[in-house]
Design a protein around this motif. Structure first.
Motif, PDB file in Angstrom:
ATOM      1  N   LYS A 285       0.822  -1.220   0.000  1.00  0.00           N
ATOM      2  CA  LYS A 285       0.000   0.000   0.000  1.00  0.00           C
ATOM      3  C   LYS A 285       0.851   1.262   0.000  1.00  0.00           C
ATOM      4  N   ASN A 332      -6.821  -0.614   7.062  1.00  0.00           N
ATOM      5  CA  ASN A 332      -7.694   0.471   7.506  1.00  0.00           C
ATOM      6  C   ASN A 332      -7.665   0.648   9.022  1.00  0.00           C
ATOM      7  N   THR A 365      -9.148   6.645   8.370  1.00  0.00           N
ATOM      8  CA  THR A 365     -10.308   7.154   7.653  1.00  0.00           C
ATOM      9  C   THR A 365      -9.855   8.017   6.468  1.00  0.00           C
ATOM     10  N   GLY A 366     -10.742   8.224   5.518  1.00  0.00           N
ATOM     11  CA  GLY A 366     -10.435   9.077   4.381  1.00  0.00           C
ATOM     12  C   GLY A 366      -9.578   8.368   3.349  1.00  0.00           C
ATOM     13  N   ARG A 367      -9.162   9.140   2.339  1.00  0.00           N
ATOM     14  CA  ARG A 367      -8.360   8.586   1.248  1.00  0.00           C
ATOM     15  C   ARG A 367      -7.176   9.484   0.934  1.00  0.00           C
ATOM     16  N   GLY A 368      -6.156   8.859   0.317  1.00  0.00           N
ATOM     17  CA  GLY A 368      -5.008   9.629  -0.136  1.00  0.00           C
ATOM     18  C   GLY A 368      -4.400  10.482   0.957  1.00  0.00           C
ATOM     19  N   ARG A 371      -6.143  11.019   4.468  1.00  0.00           N
ATOM     20  CA  ARG A 371      -6.292   9.958   5.459  1.00  0.00           C
ATOM     21  C   ARG A 371      -5.937  10.464   6.859  1.00  0.00           C
TER      22      ARG A 371
END
Length: 498
Positions: A285, A332, A365-368, A371
């Motif tokens: 990742k 996650n 949480t969130g993306r890219g 996060r």
């Protein structure tokens, strides 16, 4: 509990280049009262407690009565755990440390060097070789025919014949040692790389033609010629696979441009951030999680020489020393550990309580770049330990059960080995355990499991005083992990298990 945590969203960390440097701070052991106390690092150059080290336990039985503490050296465990083997330490006065695995071999660090075990038959492990190369902690990892060893104690030179020397001496050496382990019976020392403030731990970051090592060290001092503050980042060592003797420091990325957690007196009982203690990478990742004394960080490692901080958190109520990190399989969640008392304190007692010297579970949480690390709960072993037993959250790994469930095994020093589930981040629970009774009953001792990891169907624990333990876990919740087979495992380089 959520109010204890502060999120510090940071911008991209800058970079600076560092030449070779030496030195590390001294070690302390703090005995803790119920209130906050100054955090200390790992046990350091201490001697294990004075129990009957060579014994694997006068009695080995099942579970003790609720609330009861096992007798001295007595082995107890949950019904779903079987103790298969113990290989006693050759020298029980030497502290055993971390573990790595490759094929049929386990590599066990200790403060005098490392031991290679043949674990083809987990019921009867065999010592293949022992390498004498003093220099705590001798944190260890392997890749192909290479073995990497961390030295975080000031030495007279980089040889395996070195002796302790004050960090105030300019000529002192600390850093990374590289061995060729093609011949398991005769490992060969081939290269050293000096790193700023030594190498308390290191994390292997795999690449194409190169291997990278993220070297974590801390506690600079104005009196140390080559380890002066600020020390607000990590050393990056580049190791060409075809020419490992060309290994060198190539970067010193600054992870804390603002200096990090100031510690006391601003945050009483919390370590000032002067570097990182341990880093776990998730290459699949391009992510890493850093446990950095007073801070926990999440960072992007798409460019290994230029890691980039995405988010940063503090817990100035219940965390004293951010020690290590573990991702779950779906990436996650992150479990951070708090090494309250530096591994030398008795913190698994009623006085310390369930939220200090524990694990902190964070959802991602969130993306890219958006996060965030979101605190959910604490986990601590539910069995109180004696006030003579050093006990706190320490090194562990995932049990690769898959299917969306999150289970890990973890060392707790004299608290033993715990298997616990955090599928529900807010409701963690222990599902199995193994422990010995106190090494000592008249004074605080130093012992217990330093590292407990799951590898190819079994749990391996490197006990500070007792040596290598092998456990089998039989539980419907973890049985699926027995089908996962790996050709190597450096726990701080988390693989894709499924």
């Amino acid at each position: 509990m959520g109010g204890a945590v502060t999120s510090l969203h940071t911008r991209r960390a800058g970079n600076r280049r560092v030449g070779v440097a030496v030195a590390a701070a001294g070690f302390l052991t703090t005995l803790l009262a119920a209130g906050p106390a100054a955090a200390t690092p790992d046990p350091g150059e201490l001697t294990p407690g004075h129990g009957n080290h060579q014994s694997t336990g006068a009695i080995e039985g099942g579970q003790p009565a609720p609330g009861a503490i096992p007798g001295q050296d007595e082995i107890v465990h949950s019904a779903n755990v079987t103790h298969l083997a113990n290989i006693p330490s050759t020298d029980p006065a030497v502290v055993n440390s971390d573990l790595a695995f490759q094929g049929r071999y386990a590599y066990a660090g200790n403060y005098n060097g490392f031991t290679i075990y043949d674990i083809a038959n987990p019921k009867a492990p065999k010592k293949v070789s022992e390498v004498l190369c003093p220099g705590g902690q001798n944190d260890i990892s392997v890749d192909g025919d290479l073995l990497f060893l961390s030295t975080d104690s000031s030495r007279s030179d980089d040889s395996c014949n070195s002796v302790s020397q004050p960090a105030t001496e300019k000529s002192s050496w600390e850093g990374i040692k590289i061995f060729d382990i093609k011949d398991k019976k005769n490992p060969r020392y081939i290269k050293s790389v000096e790193t700023a403030c030594g190498s308390h731990t290191h994390t292997l970051v795999p690449g194409g033609k190169d291997i990278y090592l993220y070297v974590a060290s801390y506690s600079p001092n104005e009196a140390f010629p080559d380890c002066k503050p600020p020390h607000d980042g990590i050393s990056v060592v580049k190791v060409p696979k075809k020419s490992p003797t060309q290994a060198a420091v190539v970067a010193f990325p600054v992870l804390f441009p603002d200096g990090g957690n100031p510690g006391a007196p601003t945050n009483p009982g919390v370590s000032k951030t002067t570097g990182c203690h341990d880093i776990t990478v998730l290459p699949s990742k391009k992510l890493a999680a850093g446990a950095c004394m007073g801070d926990g960080i999440l960072f992007d490692i798409s460019r290994p020489e230029q890691p980039r901080v995405i988010d940063r958190v503090q817990d100035n109520v219940n965390f004293a020393f951010w020690h290590s990190a573990t991702f779950n399989e779906r990436a996650n969640k992150v479990v951070f550990t708090d090494e309250l008392g530096g591994g030398g304190g008795a913190t698994c007692n009623e006085a310390t309580g369930p939220n200090r010297g524990a694990d902190g579970i964070y959802d991602i949480t969130g993306r890219g770049d958006q996060r965030k690390l979101a605190f959910r709960s604490y986990f601590k072993i539910p069995r109180h330990q004696a006030d003579t037993e050093n006990c706190v959250a320490h090194n562990g790994s995932l049990v690769p059960v898959g299917g969306g469930r999150d289970i890990m095994v973890q060392a707790w020093y004299q608290g033993g080995v715990s298997v616990w589930e955090f599928t529900d981040s807010s409701r963690p629970r222990e599902i199995a355990y193994f422990e010995r009774g106190p090494l000592t009953t008249d004074r605080l001792g130093l012992g217990g499991s330093w590292s407990a990891y799951y590898y190819n169907g079994h749990i391996y624990s490197n006990d500070i005083a007792k040596g290598l333990d092998v456990l089998r876990l039989d539980d419907r919740r973890t049985d699926s992990a027995k089908w996962v087979r790996m050709d190597r495992l450096n726990v701080q380089t988390q693989p894709e298990y499924h």
